[in-house]
Structure formats: structure tokens, C-alpha cells
Design an enzyme around this catalytic site. Structure first.
Site: not given
Length: 458
Positions: A369, A379, A417, A426, A429
Site C-alpha cells: 500500500h 509504514d 489501505e 477492492e 472484488e
């Protein structure tokens, strides 16, 4: 009779041998691509790849990606989108193709013009103590106006006030135990991170009549007990400083919350926001441990169980509910004014591909991400920096005709994220894979979240 049997066996053996020879030379060795499919790993290629990896380039990638705060859908996030596209479409060391994939997702933000507030107020509503709205800055980049105020994403807006109680980690068992000692109706519970999910701390509290929840990181859980920024915590070490606050998404489920099991495209059916499950039903707000220290050490009531005690140099009491009559907050309440707002915004995944030479319709997905709560040095940008260097080396080999993978490799730079794995969820999906003309036969997925948490990334 025996002679005839021996002659028969010899003839059969000769016939079998002739058959084996004919079969060996007469049967085709198979299609031309069979050797490529069965080929072992080329160790020389791996050595060459590792020799090409440039750690200085990884460092420069990290510097570029963390130049400004880049929370999902902000201008800083779009800047990282353009960085990924520019690098993956480079003529010399880019990928075969790269593109952006947009989704319309349901996000939660604080009101920039009306920041969330947590205060201690007396019976006359006079403020006795105010919780920091932003962390103490130690460097100029931390003073960037785009550094978002600490908040709990998907906490409902609301204005609540009540006596403070200490509920440990906010687990169901914690509230059950606390309710045996204190009437929790209308109280504000302060909890520490750990033990239960972020949003669960409020979900677990609501059935007991708790009006709002505060959450903080106890130094015992993350700092080895260290608390002072004079010589112990950041900027002198990696330990969380006293005003540091862990931001996060306080929802339970992954992906866009309005389009469960469906990709969040413009035309996708969306459930009403009031039908969303797994988000806090009452206001919740994260705070730093310097403020938690002030609140917890002033609490009245019985001492909390030994397992509930933390790093503060005081006894963690459960609350009367409320504060000690001898404290500066005698007969005072904690007041929460939360102004979070939800909005549907466009969030982009950046996708890239190196097409396979033998089995292009089978592929490996490598993803990381891109968005962060603030600058995101560890991060997620440490992982993205590594991913960019990997694609640079592989892309250059492809462009020079030196190498091409047997199967296709798809690279994903996921958006949003931090709000619940939205970009990658997504992507999965999306029913059709027509955007890159591939049919899913098999998939290996690598999530490079943080370089320093992966043993095999250097």
C-alpha cells in the site's frame, strides 16, 4: 519342451527390447515450450538481479515518497500516484504497462476547521485540562499543516460528557469485570491499545451504557516502560514520545464499507451508511500517554487488577467513577467533542505488469500500500521503496531483452489501505480481469507492507 520355452522367452525379450528402442527414438519429445515450463531456477539470474539492486536508490525512493504527508485521497497521495506511474512507465526501466484504477470509497476524516477536542471540565463547565490536539513537533516536517490531527477513523461525531473510568484494554471481559465494581452508565472509559481491536473497544463498551471511549498506548506495552523525551523516547530513540498518538481505522471489516463484496465503482450499489456494521457506535478518540498519565493517575475508586497496571508511576484505579476528591479534577467530568465526517472520495490503485513469456494468463501479484497517516517512512514507504527498486531492476532487464518471466507479474500500489485494506480489497472484488486481458488460473500474493518487518527483504 524346456528348449521351446527358453526360445520363447528369449524371443519375447528381444521383441520387448526392440519395442523400447523404437519407442525411445520414435516418440516426440513434446511441444517446444515444454522445456521452458519445466526449467529450473536460473541461479545466475538471481545473482545478477541481486547485484543490480542499489540500496542508495532505495534510500532515494524513500526520501521521495515521504517528502510530504500523504493520507489517502489527499494532494500528497496524488503526488505518490504520479511517482508510481512515472517510474513504472519509464522507457528505460519501466514495466510493460502501468495504469491507475479508481474506486469511489467511503472514508472518515476529522473536520479541519473544527478539530476534535477532549477536555476535563468542572461542574460549571470550566476547563481544567485540555488534551493535546496535535503531537509535539520535534522537526520542521512535523509542523507541516497537512499532518492530520490524531483521530479515530469511522468514530461517529458526537458530544458526550461523563465520569472517567479505566477499562484496561476494552475487551468484553474487561468491561464485565469493571461493571461489577462501577456503574458504567454515562461514563467515559479510558482504555489502552492491545487485547481488542481499535473499534471493538467502543463496540464492547456500548452495551454497558458507556458514553464515549479514549484510547492510548501505554509505555509498558510499546516503550519498555520509557516515558521521557528528555533522554529516552524519540528523538533520542525509536520509542514513542509522550505526545505520540497511534492513528488508525476503527472499523472491523476490510474494504469499502458501503459496497461489501462488490468493487466500489461509481455505478455500484451502496448500502445506507446506517446499515454499516463493525464500526464504533459511540465516540472514540486516541490520545497520547502524557495526557493518559494525567487522567489515570487522578482516578478514584478501587485499584485495578495487577494485570491491568501499566508503566505510570501511580496505581491505576478503576475510577469512582470519576477522579479523586483530592485531585485537581475533583467533581469533574471528561468531555468529548468529536467532529468526524464521512465522505465518498476517489482513491487510486496504481497497477503495473510484466507479461509472461510462456504462461501469460497465470500470474504472481506483488503489492504494497501507498497511503499513510502522516509521512509514512516505515509504514508503508519502506516497502514501496523496495518494490520500486525491484521493478526498476526487472523492468530494465525486460526492456533490454535479457529476461522475461515465465508467468506474468502484476504489481499493485494500493490506495486507502489505512482505512481498512480498501485498495487491495477492492481489487480482489473486481470480477473481470479484462483490464489486462488475463484469466485467473492461479495467484500468489505478496504484501510488502514494511521492509523492516520482512526477514527476506534487504
Amino acid at each position: 519342451m524346456i528348449k521351446k520355452a527358453v526360445i520363447g522367452v528369449l524371443c519375447a525379450g528381444i521383441a520387448l527390447g526392440i519395442g523400447i528402442v523404437i519407442g525411445h527414438f520414435g516418440i516426440s519429445s513434446g511441444p517446444s515450450w515444454l522445456k521452458d515450463v519445466a526449467k529450473d531456477v536460473d541461479e545466475s539470474f538471481i545473482e545478477r538481479f541481486m547485484a543490480e539492486v542499489n540500496t542508495i536508490q532505495i534510500q532515494e525512493n524513500l526520501r521521495e515518497l515521504t517528502d510530504v504527508p500523504h493520507m489517502a485521497t489527499t494532494a500528497g497521495d496524488e503526488k505518490t500516484v504520479q511517482t508510481m506511474l512515472r517510474r513504472w512507465l519509464d522507457d528505460d526501466d519501466g514495466l510493460d504497462d502501468a495504469w491507475r484504477e479508481e474506486y469511489n470509497v467511503y472514508l472518515s476524516f476529522p473536520d479541519a476547521n473544527n478539530p476534535n477536542k477532549v477536555t476535563v471540565v468542572d461542574a460549571a463547565n470550566v476547563v481544567k485540562h485540555s488534551i493535546r490536539e496535535k503531537e509535539k513537533p520535534y522537526t520542521d516536517d512535523q509542523r507541516d499543516p497537512d499532518v492530520v490531527q490524531p483521530y479515530a477513523a469511522y468514530s461517529p461525531a458526537g458530544h458526550v460528557k461523563g465520569k472517567l473510568v479505566y477499562a484496561n484494554q476494552g475487551k468484553p471481559s474487561d468491561y464485565e469485570e469493571l461493571s461489577k465494581k462501577v456503574n458504567l452508565t454515562g461514563t467515559i472509559a479510558i482504555t489502552r491499545y492491545g487485547g481488542a481491536g481499535r473499534g471493538a473497544k467502543a463496540i464492547n463498551a456500548a452495551p454497558y451504557g458507556v458514553a464515549g471511549v479514549l484510547v492510548y498506548t501505554d509505555p509498558q506495552d510499546i516503550n519498555d516502560g520509557f516515558m521521557s523525551d528528555t533522554n529516552e523516547t524519540y528523538p533520542h530513540s525509536w520509542y514513542l514520545p509522550p505526545s505520540g498518538v497511534e492513528r488508525g481505522s476503527f472499523n472491523r471489516d476490510f474494504g469499502d464499507l458501503l459496497t461489501p463484496y462488490l468493487a466500489a465503482k461509481e455505478e455500484t450499489y451502496r448500502i445506507p451508511p446506517e446499515n454499516i456494521v463493525g464500526i464504533p457506535p459511540i465516540p472514540i478518540q486516541p490520545i497520547g500517554f502524557e495526557d493518559a498519565y494525567v487522567l489515570i493517575c487522578a482516578l478514584d475508586g478501587d485499584a485495578a487488577p495487577f494485570a491491568w497496571q501499566g508503566a505510570f508511576n501511580c496505581t491505576y484505579n478503576l475510577g469512582g467513577p470519576g477522579f479523586k476528591p483530592t485531585s485537581a479534577f475533583s467533581n469533574s467530568d471528561v468531555k468529548m467533542d468529536i467532529y468526524n465526517q464521512e465522505v465518498i472520495k476517489n482513491s487510486a490503485n496504481v497497477m503495473g505488469i510484466i507479461r509472461g513469456s510462456v504462461e501469460p494468463d497465470r500470474y504472481v501479484i506483488y503489492g504494497n500500500h501507498r497511503d499513510s497517516w502522516v509521512h509514512g517512512a516505515i509504514d508503508p514507504s519502506s516497502g514501496t521503496s523496495v518494490m520500486l527498486e525491484i521493478t526498476r531492476v526487472l523492468g530494465r532487464m525486460v526492456k533490454q531483452g535479457i529476461w522475461r518471466p515465465r508467468r506474468s507479474i502484476i504489481f499493485g500500489s494500493w490506495g486507502a489501505e489505512e482505512f481498512g485494506l480498501i485498495g487491495s480489497a477492492e481489487y480482489t472484488e473486481v470480477i473481470s480481469c479484462s483490464s489486462f486481458s488475463l484469466t485467473l488460473h492461479g495467484c500468489s500474493y505478496t504484501l510488502e507492507k514494511q521492509m523492516f518487518r520482512l526477514n527476506k527483504t534487504y
